[in-house]
Design a protein around this motif. Structure first.
Motif, PDB file in Angstrom:
ATOM      1  N   TYR A   1     -63.849   3.615 -91.433  1.00 40.78           N
ATOM      2  CA  TYR A   1     -65.129   4.284 -91.660  1.00 40.78           C
ATOM      3  C   TYR A   1     -65.406   4.425 -93.150  1.00 40.78           C
ATOM      4  O   TYR A   1     -64.518   4.767 -93.940  1.00 40.78           O
ATOM      5  CB  TYR A   1     -65.112   5.669 -91.015  1.00 40.78           C
TER       6      TYR A   1
ATOM      7  N   ARG B   1     -61.335   5.446 -94.270  1.00 41.45           N
ATOM      8  CA  ARG B   1     -60.815   6.311 -93.204  1.00 41.45           C
ATOM      9  C   ARG B   1     -60.523   5.477 -91.966  1.00 41.45           C
ATOM     10  O   ARG B   1     -61.416   4.901 -91.358  1.00 41.45           O
ATOM     11  CB  ARG B   1     -61.809   7.415 -92.859  1.00 41.45           C
ATOM     12  N   ARG B   2     -59.278   5.438 -91.576  1.00 42.65           N
ATOM     13  CA  ARG B   2     -58.857   4.611 -90.437  1.00 42.65           C
ATOM     14  C   ARG B   2     -58.831   5.437 -89.161  1.00 42.65           C
ATOM     15  O   ARG B   2     -58.270   6.534 -89.130  1.00 42.65           O
ATOM     16  CB  ARG B   2     -57.486   4.018 -90.725  1.00 42.65           C
ATOM     17  N   ILE B   3     -59.422   4.893 -88.101  1.00 41.02           N
ATOM     18  CA  ILE B   3     -59.434   5.555 -86.790  1.00 41.02           C
ATOM     19  C   ILE B   3     -58.830   4.594 -85.769  1.00 41.02           C
ATOM     20  O   ILE B   3     -59.402   3.536 -85.478  1.00 41.02           O
ATOM     21  CB  ILE B   3     -60.864   5.941 -86.352  1.00 41.02           C
ATOM     22  N   ASP B   4     -57.660   4.942 -85.237  1.00 44.15           N
ATOM     23  CA  ASP B   4     -57.014   4.115 -84.213  1.00 44.15           C
ATOM     24  C   ASP B   4     -57.537   4.527 -82.843  1.00 44.15           C
ATOM     25  O   ASP B   4     -57.162   5.580 -82.316  1.00 44.15           O
ATOM     26  CB  ASP B   4     -55.497   4.278 -84.278  1.00 44.15           C
TER      27      ASP B   4
ATOM     28  N   ARG C   1     -59.169  -0.612 -83.678  1.00 44.05           N
ATOM     29  CA  ARG C   1     -59.306   0.426 -84.685  1.00 44.05           C
ATOM     30  C   ARG C   1     -60.552   0.179 -85.530  1.00 44.05           C
ATOM     31  O   ARG C   1     -61.104  -0.923 -85.529  1.00 44.05           O
ATOM     32  CB  ARG C   1     -58.075   0.460 -85.589  1.00 44.05           C
TER      33      ARG C   1
ATOM     34  N   TYR D   1     -68.522   8.077 -86.095  1.00 42.68           N
ATOM     35  CA  TYR D   1     -68.105   6.981 -86.953  1.00 42.68           C
ATOM     36  C   TYR D   1     -69.040   5.769 -86.938  1.00 42.68           C
ATOM     37  O   TYR D   1     -68.847   4.835 -87.716  1.00 42.68           O
ATOM     38  CB  TYR D   1     -66.689   6.534 -86.578  1.00 42.68           C
TER      39      TYR D   1
ATOM     40  N   SER E   1     -68.958   1.829 -89.877  1.00 43.58           N
ATOM     41  CA  SER E   1     -67.567   1.394 -89.726  1.00 43.58           C
ATOM     42  C   SER E   1     -67.469  -0.112 -89.560  1.00 43.58           C
ATOM     43  O   SER E   1     -68.376  -0.761 -89.036  1.00 43.58           O
ATOM     44  CB  SER E   1     -66.927   2.063 -88.507  1.00 43.58           C
TER      45      SER E   1
ATOM     46  N   LEU F   1     -67.167  10.154 -80.513  1.00 45.10           N
ATOM     47  CA  LEU F   1     -66.576   9.361 -81.595  1.00 45.10           C
ATOM     48  C   LEU F   1     -67.573   8.351 -82.150  1.00 45.10           C
ATOM     49  O   LEU F   1     -67.623   8.100 -83.353  1.00 45.10           O
ATOM     50  CB  LEU F   1     -65.325   8.645 -81.095  1.00 45.10           C
TER      51      LEU F   1
END
Length: 527
Positions: free
Chosen positions: A132, A106-109, A129, A208, A139, A204
Motif C-alpha cells: 500500500y 506497507r505490506r499486507i499479507d 499480498r 487499501y 496498492s 480491507l
C-alpha cells in the motif's frame, strides 16, 4: 618425427580439453543466471536466509517441470535508474519518491505462504499480498498460484480489428467479474475449512484500495472476485510460468491515459522486484489500437484474457493499479510539488522535492524501441530539430467519428509560417519536423521526440510524448482559452525540462507571436 607427432597430438588434446571445460563452465553460468532469479529456485536457501528480500515472491514449490529457456525480455540499462528496493523508513508520505517511485511501503499479507509445510512436500499452496502507498492511496498486489476463469468475466473478447467492431459500447469492453472469476490455491488442510471463502473482505478493500472518485474500479472488483480453492480442485488447462501483469485499460486509445497505464505497469514491475520484464494479460475487451505497439515493445508478451481456452493458472501474477491512480493523473488535481533532477545528483544527495523517476520511465520507452540512451545533450546539436506536433483526424475507437476536435483553429497557418521562417532564417540551419503522429508508427513518433531540440504543439494528448524527450529539450505549448489544463507543464516540471506557453484568448494563434517565441528559444543554439 614420431616425437614431434606425439607432441602435436598431446597439445591438440590439451587444447580441446580446455575448450570443452570452458564451454561447460559457460553453460553452467548461463543456467545459473537463468535459474537464480526464478521464484522457485533456491527456495530452501532463501527460506533460511535472515536477509531475505521482502519484495521477492514467497518460497513456493511445485511439481511441474521448469522450462530451460526464459522467454522474458531483460531490463535495459537505464542511465536514470535508481534502486527501487529502498528503505521504507526513508520514504515519507507526500515525498516525490512516495508519488513517483517506491512509496508502496506497507505490506499486507492477505494469504500467507505456509512456511510450516514440509520442505519436500510435492504440492505447495498459493499466496497473495499487497503493498500500500499512503501517498497515492492505492496498492500494488501480487500472488502465486492464481487461476483465472475467462468464462466468468463478462466482456467482449478483445484484440479485434477496429473496423470489425464499429459502434460497440464501451461498457461491453470493460470487465464484469462474477464470483470466482479468479481463485487462489490453498492446501487441503486449510481447504476443508476455507473452501470458496473470499480472499478479502470489503473493509480491507476500502482501507487499501479505496474507490475515491473512480466510478468503476476494476482491480478492486477483480480482487473481490477471488475465492480460495483447495489443491484437489485446482486444475488448469494452461500454466503461465513467467511473472505476468494483469492490466485493465480504460481510455486505451488516448495517449495521455495510456502513458499513465504504462507508468503504472512499469512501477508495479519494479516495486515487486521482477528480475525481467513481465508478460502482459489485458483484462479488458478493447480492440487493437496503435498504442499496442509500445505495450509489446516495453514488455515480454501480450495476450487478452478472453482468448485463453479454459482456466489458466499463473505461477506469479501482479495486479497493476489503474492509470487514474498514478501521479501523472492525480497531479491534475493534487499539488505534487516535485521537480526533475538527474539520478546522479539524487544518488549523491537525496532530496524529497526532486525525482528522476519520469526520466527513468522515458528512457525505458526509448530503450524498448532499441534507441540509444547515451545521448544526454549537454551541448547544442549541430542542427536543431523543431518538432511541431499536429492534431489530425483519425478513427480512434469504435465510438469515435473520426474527427479530432481542434485546439488551434489556424494550426496549418502557424505551421506554414514557421516553415517559411525556418527556410529564410539567416542565423543557422534549422530542421522543422511536421509531426503528423496520428498516421506514424509509435517507434517513429518516439524517434522524433528524442531527436527534437524544441517541441511545439497545441494542448493535446500527443504532447504526452515529452516523457521520452531528452534532457535540454524545450517545450512550447500553445494553449487555447478552453483547454488550460496543466498536463504538460507538470510533466515537463517533473522531468526537469524547460517549459514555455503561449496562452490564447480563444483558439487562434498569431503566427508572428509563435515565430518570435521560437526565435528567442533558438538563441541558446546560437541561432
Amino acid at each position: 618425427m614420431n616425437n614431434t607427432t606425439k607432441t602435436t597430438s598431446s597439445s591438440s588434446s590439451s587444447r580441446n580439453l580446455k575448450i570443452i571445460l570452458s564451454l561447460f563452465a559457460l553453460n553452467s553460468i548461463s543456467l545459473y543466471l537463468y535459474l537464480s532469479p526464478h521464484p522457485d529456485y533456491f527456495r530452501h536457501h532463501l527460506h533460511n536466509s535472515p536477509s531475505r528480500n521482502l519484495r521477492s515472491p514467497p518460497d513456493y514449490q511445485h511439481h511441474f517441470p521448469l522450462s530451460l529457456t526464459s522467454h522474458s525480455k531483460p531490463w535495459p540499462i537505464l542511465p536514470s535508474y535508481l534502486p527501487w528496493s529502498l528503505n521504507p523508513n526513508n520514504i515519507s508520505n507526500g515525498s516525490c519518491e512516495g508519488y513517483f517511485g517506491n512509496g508502496f511501503t506497507r505490506r499486507i499479507d492477505l494469504l500467507k505462504y505456509n512456511i510450516h509445510r514440509k520442505p519436500n512436500a510435492p504440492v505447495a499452496a498459493g499466496w497473495f499480498r499487497c503493498f500500500y502507498c499512503e501517498t497515492l492511496r492505492t496498492s500494488i498486489c501480487e500472488g502465486g498460484r492464481i487461476r483465472m476463469h475467462p468464462e466468468k468475466i463478462k466482456m467482449s473478447i478483445g484484440g479485434e480489428r477496429l473496423e470489425d467492431v464499429i459502434g460497440r459500447r464501451e461498457s461491453d469492453e470493460l470487465p464484469v467479474f462474477h464470483a470466482g472469476a479468479f481463485d487462489v490455491e490453498i492446501d487441503e488442510k486449510r481447504g476443508k475449512r476455507l473452501r470458496d471463502r473470499k480472499l478479502v473482505n470489503n473493509d480491507l478493500l476500502h482501507l487499501y484500495m479505496p474507490v475515491e472518485e473512480i466510478t468503476k474500479h476494476t482491480m478492486r472488483d477483480l480482487i473481490r472476485s477471488i475465492r480460495l480453492v483447495p489443491t484437489s480442485e485446482f486444475e488448469c488447462s494452461e500454466w503461465v510460468e513467467e511473472p505476468t501483469l494483469l492490466v485493465t485499460r480504460f481510455e486505451y486509445a488516448n495517449l495521455f491515459h495510456t502513458v499513465t497505464d504504462w507508468y503504472s505497469a512499469y512501477v508495479a514491475s519494479r516495486v515487486t522486484g521482477l528480475p525481467n520484464r513481465p508478460h502482459l494479460v489485458f483484462v479488458d475487451g478493447h480492440c487493437v489500437a496503435p498504442l499496442d505497439e509500445t505495450w509489446k515493445a516495453m514488455f515480454s508478451s501480450l495476450r487478452y484474457a478472453k482468448k485463453f481456452n479454459g482456466p489458466v493458472c499463473f505461477r506469479h501474477a501482479i495486479l497493476s493499479p489503474l492509470g487514474y491512480e498514478t501521479p501523472l493523473f492525480k497531479g491534475l488535481d493534487e499539488d505534487i510539488n516535485c521537480h526533475g533532477a538527474s539520478a546522479q545528483d539524487l544518488w549523491q544527495k537525496p532530496d524529497d522535492t526532486k525525482t528522476a523517476r519520469l526520466s527513468e520511465f522515458g528512457e525505458m520507452i526509448r530503450a524498448a524501441f532499441d534507441f540509444p540512451l547515451n545521448r544526454h545533450r549537454v551541448t547544442k546539436p549541430v542542427i536543431p530539430n523543431i518538432l511541431f506536433i499536429r492534431r489530425e483526424d483519425y478513427l480512434a475507437h469504435p465510438r469515435h467519428g473520426g474527427k479530432v476536435e481542434s485546439r488551434l483553429s489556424n494550426e496549418q497557418e502557424v505551421f506554414d509560417s514557421l516553415k517559411s521562417w525556418v527556410s529564410d532564417h539567416p542565423g543557422c540551419k534549422v530542421n522543422l519536423i511536421n509531426g503528423l503522429f496520428a498516421h506514424m508508427p509509435m517507434k517513429e513518433q518516439v524517434r522524433a521526440i528524442q531527436d527534437a531540440s524544441v517541441i511545439i504543439g497545441a494542448h493535446g494528448a500527443g504532447l504526452t510524448h515529452i516523457v521520452s524527450a531528452a534532457p535540454k529539450t524545450v517545450i512550447l505549448e500553445i494553449v487555447s482559452a478552453e483547454y488550460r489544463r496543466p498536463h504538460f507543464k507538470l510533466i515537463a516540471q517533473w522531468k526537469g525540462l524547460e517549459y514555455q506557453a503561449i496562452y490564447l484568448v480563444g483558439s487562434y494563434a498569431n503566427p508572428a507571436v509563435v515565430t518570435h517565441r521560437l526565435s528567442r528559444i533558438l538563441r541558446r543554439f546560437e541561432c
